[in-house]
Motif scaffolding. Structure first.
Motif, PDB file in Angstrom:
ATOM      1  N   PRO A  73      -2.050   7.464  11.981  1.00  0.00           N
ATOM      2  CA  PRO A  73      -1.188   8.658  11.870  1.00  0.00           C
ATOM      3  C   PRO A  73       0.019   8.394  10.986  1.00  0.00           C
ATOM      4  N   LEU A  74       0.477   9.441  10.305  1.00  0.00           N
ATOM      5  CA  LEU A  74       1.635   9.304   9.426  1.00  0.00           C
ATOM      6  C   LEU A  74       2.956   9.435  10.182  1.00  0.00           C
ATOM      7  N   ARG A  75       2.896  10.000  11.387  1.00  0.00           N
ATOM      8  CA  ARG A  75       4.099  10.153  12.206  1.00  0.00           C
ATOM      9  C   ARG A  75       3.877   9.490  13.563  1.00  0.00           C
ATOM     10  N   ARG A  76       4.975   9.086  14.171  1.00  0.00           N
ATOM     11  CA  ARG A  76       4.863   8.356  15.432  1.00  0.00           C
ATOM     12  C   ARG A  76       4.590   9.261  16.628  1.00  0.00           C
TER      13      ARG A  76
ATOM     14  N   ARG B 247       0.834  -1.208   0.000  1.00  0.00           N
ATOM     15  CA  ARG B 247       0.000   0.000   0.000  1.00  0.00           C
ATOM     16  C   ARG B 247       0.871   1.262   0.000  1.00  0.00           C
ATOM     17  N   VAL B 248       1.918   1.269   0.812  1.00  0.00           N
ATOM     18  CA  VAL B 248       2.793   2.436   0.882  1.00  0.00           C
ATOM     19  C   VAL B 248       3.455   2.685  -0.467  1.00  0.00           C
ATOM     20  N   ALA B 249       3.986   1.636  -1.095  1.00  0.00           N
ATOM     21  CA  ALA B 249       4.683   1.799  -2.369  1.00  0.00           C
ATOM     22  C   ALA B 249       3.732   2.300  -3.454  1.00  0.00           C
ATOM     23  N   GLY B 250       2.555   1.691  -3.553  1.00  0.00           N
ATOM     24  CA  GLY B 250       1.606   2.096  -4.581  1.00  0.00           C
ATOM     25  C   GLY B 250       1.082   3.501  -4.365  1.00  0.00           C
ATOM     26  N   THR B 251       0.826   3.851  -3.116  1.00  0.00           N
ATOM     27  CA  THR B 251       0.303   5.183  -2.814  1.00  0.00           C
ATOM     28  C   THR B 251       1.353   6.252  -3.063  1.00  0.00           C
ATOM     29  N   ALA B 252       2.591   5.982  -2.708  1.00  0.00           N
ATOM     30  CA  ALA B 252       3.665   6.942  -2.964  1.00  0.00           C
ATOM     31  C   ALA B 252       3.787   7.226  -4.458  1.00  0.00           C
ATOM     32  N   ARG B 253       3.645   6.208  -5.279  1.00  0.00           N
ATOM     33  CA  ARG B 253       3.708   6.416  -6.733  1.00  0.00           C
ATOM     34  C   ARG B 253       2.564   7.321  -7.183  1.00  0.00           C
ATOM     35  N   ARG B 254       1.367   7.059  -6.688  1.00  0.00           N
ATOM     36  CA  ARG B 254       0.227   7.877  -7.098  1.00  0.00           C
ATOM     37  C   ARG B 254       0.388   9.324  -6.650  1.00  0.00           C
ATOM     38  N   LEU B 255       0.838   9.541  -5.430  1.00  0.00           N
ATOM     39  CA  LEU B 255       1.021  10.905  -4.945  1.00  0.00           C
ATOM     40  C   LEU B 255       2.105  11.631  -5.729  1.00  0.00           C
ATOM     41  N   ALA B 256       3.124  10.909  -6.142  1.00  0.00           N
ATOM     42  CA  ALA B 256       4.193  11.526  -6.933  1.00  0.00           C
ATOM     43  C   ALA B 256       3.696  11.948  -8.309  1.00  0.00           C
TER      44      ALA B 256
ATOM     45  N   THR C 281       3.433   3.416  10.324  1.00  0.00           N
ATOM     46  CA  THR C 281       4.680   2.925   9.765  1.00  0.00           C
ATOM     47  C   THR C 281       5.699   4.054   9.665  1.00  0.00           C
ATOM     48  N   GLU C 282       6.935   3.757   9.969  1.00  0.00           N
ATOM     49  CA  GLU C 282       7.996   4.753   9.919  1.00  0.00           C
ATOM     50  C   GLU C 282       8.213   5.275   8.501  1.00  0.00           C
ATOM     51  N   THR C 283       7.788   4.513   7.496  1.00  0.00           N
ATOM     52  CA  THR C 283       8.042   4.906   6.105  1.00  0.00           C
ATOM     53  C   THR C 283       7.286   6.157   5.686  1.00  0.00           C
ATOM     54  N   THR C 284       6.280   6.585   6.464  1.00  0.00           N
ATOM     55  CA  THR C 284       5.505   7.768   6.079  1.00  0.00           C
ATOM     56  C   THR C 284       5.871   8.998   6.902  1.00  0.00           C
ATOM     57  N   SER C 285       6.934   8.944   7.677  1.00  0.00           N
ATOM     58  CA  SER C 285       7.237  10.024   8.622  1.00  0.00           C
ATOM     59  C   SER C 285       7.525  11.351   7.920  1.00  0.00           C
ATOM     60  N   ASP C 286       7.959  11.308   6.653  1.00  0.00           N
ATOM     61  CA  ASP C 286       8.266  12.552   5.946  1.00  0.00           C
ATOM     62  C   ASP C 286       7.245  12.879   4.860  1.00  0.00           C
ATOM     63  N   TRP C 287       6.126  12.180   4.815  1.00  0.00           N
ATOM     64  CA  TRP C 287       5.186  12.385   3.717  1.00  0.00           C
ATOM     65  C   TRP C 287       4.562  13.773   3.726  1.00  0.00           C
ATOM     66  N   HIS C 288       4.407  14.372   4.899  1.00  0.00           N
ATOM     67  CA  HIS C 288       3.828  15.716   4.938  1.00  0.00           C
ATOM     68  C   HIS C 288       4.732  16.719   4.224  1.00  0.00           C
ATOM     69  N   ARG C 289       6.046  16.497   4.238  1.00  0.00           N
ATOM     70  CA  ARG C 289       6.973  17.344   3.486  1.00  0.00           C
ATOM     71  C   ARG C 289       7.132  16.851   2.052  1.00  0.00           C
ATOM     72  N   ARG C 290       7.263  15.561   1.910  1.00  0.00           N
ATOM     73  CA  ARG C 290       7.520  14.978   0.591  1.00  0.00           C
ATOM     74  C   ARG C 290       6.388  15.281  -0.383  1.00  0.00           C
ATOM     75  N   PHE C 291       5.151  15.323   0.129  1.00  0.00           N
ATOM     76  CA  PHE C 291       4.005  15.547  -0.744  1.00  0.00           C
ATOM     77  C   PHE C 291       3.294  16.873  -0.453  1.00  0.00           C
ATOM     78  N   ASP C 292       4.049  17.816   0.102  1.00  0.00           N
ATOM     79  CA  ASP C 292       3.616  19.210   0.221  1.00  0.00           C
ATOM     80  C   ASP C 292       2.245  19.333   0.876  1.00  0.00           C
ATOM     81  N   ALA C 293       2.100  18.758   2.054  1.00  0.00           N
ATOM     82  CA  ALA C 293       0.805  18.768   2.733  1.00  0.00           C
ATOM     83  C   ALA C 293       0.515  20.128   3.355  1.00  0.00           C
ATOM     84  N   ALA C 294      -0.697  20.626   3.098  1.00  0.00           N
ATOM     85  CA  ALA C 294      -1.205  21.793   3.807  1.00  0.00           C
ATOM     86  C   ALA C 294      -1.766  21.365   5.157  1.00  0.00           C
TER      87      ALA C 294
END
Length: 292
Positions: free
Chosen positions: A203-206, A179-188, A223-236
């Motif tokens: 939650p995306l962060r611990r 799910r993480v891999a597929g979703t990251a591709r879609r968000l990119a 999951t620790e793999t999403t800890s930077d998604w708010h920056r990586r995908f420019d979250a408001a």
């Protein structure tokens, strides 16, 4: 054309989660939910109910009231309960819920991400389904197996271990990784010119799990793999539930909103009434630094 709600705004992006309508008290809360404007969208961040019938009842009711409803599944939606006539497990159960949502006009993580054009927009609104991988382990436990063994020893074990099947994946961790891999591709692949609002049940962060009564439960929370998604995908803003601890927190200048209703025994102890829809956009005035 968007319509004003009488305050000068043209619609609101609102959020709620963990409705748990198997409880009669929570059903009453859902029956009272109303938009503030005819153009309001509602984000529902999982744990609507435990059976397909409960989930359909709540989402159908909300879809009839709000201009658009977006849903992310929680762990309770994915449980395969003996009392549920729908006996599907794992990915097949999730796919069944996606089909149900589409039939009643609710946006799912499998659909194109819609763009909120109202106040605070435009932003891409992305409902996510990411699960967890036992990477949020207590200090001193180096492997998922060790952390899970300690949870069993202390009696703090998530019901997912008995009711949330990962079929056809070999484990919930493997399903999470896919799910993480597929979703990251879609968000990119989204429009990079637009910021995002990310909604996930977990939650995306611990950091938000640090106030759990039983810290060992964090291994079922993300999951620790999403800890930077708010920056990586420019979250408001980031919307989540699962913890049953509604509050506002900030990480790297990004607003994180935990929007759970929770169980009656929890919300009945609070000083505010249940079912308070949290406004995500336009950004609320006078935000508290942590809790609300």
């Amino acid at each position: 054309m968007a319509r004003s709600d009488g305050t000068g705004r043209r619609g609101n992006l609102l959020a709620i989660s963990d409705l748990h309508v198997r409880h009669a008290e929570n059903q009453a809360v859902v029956e009272q939910l109303r938009p503030q404007s005819p153009d309001d969208w509602l984000l529902v961040a999982g744990d609507v109910g435990d059976t397909v019938a409960q989930i359909e009842w709540a989402l159908r009711l909300l879809a009839a009231r709000f201009a658009k409803v977006l849903w992310s599944p929680g762990n309770h939606e994915l449980w395969s309960l003996p009392a549920d006539p729908v006996t599907l497990r794992g990915v097949a159960r999730y796919a069944h819920l996606v089909d149900l949502c589409r039939a009643i006009g609710v946006v799912t993580p499998e659909d194109p991400y819609p763009v909120w054009e109202g106040p605070g927009g435009p932003v891409t609104v992305a409902p996510l389904f990411l699960l967890y991988d036992y990477s949020w382990r207590p200090e001193g436990f180096d492997t998922p197996q060790a952390a899970l063994a300690e949870a069993h020893r202390t009696g703090i074990v998530c019901t997912d271990e008995y009711l949330l099947y990962p079929d056809p994946y070999e484990s919930r961790s493997a399903w999470c990784a896919a799910r993480v891999a597929g979703t990251a591709r879609r968000l990119a692949e989204r429009d990079p010119a637009l910021p995002t609002v990310l909604m996930n049940h977990w939650p995306l962060r611990r950091e938000p799990t640090s106030i759990l009564r039983y810290p060992i439960f964090a291994q079922w929370c993300g999951t620790e793999t999403t800890s930077d998604w708010h920056r990586r995908f420019d979250a408001a803003a980031v919307v989540y539930g699962h913890l049953h601890i509604p509050r506002t927190t900030w990480y790297d200048g990004v607003r994180f909103e935990e929007v759970s209703v929770g169980y009656p025994r929890e919300w009945q102890r609070r000083s505010w009434p249940p079912g308070q829809l949290r406004r995500i956009l336009p950004e609320p005035d006078g935000l508290p630094p942590t809790a609300w």
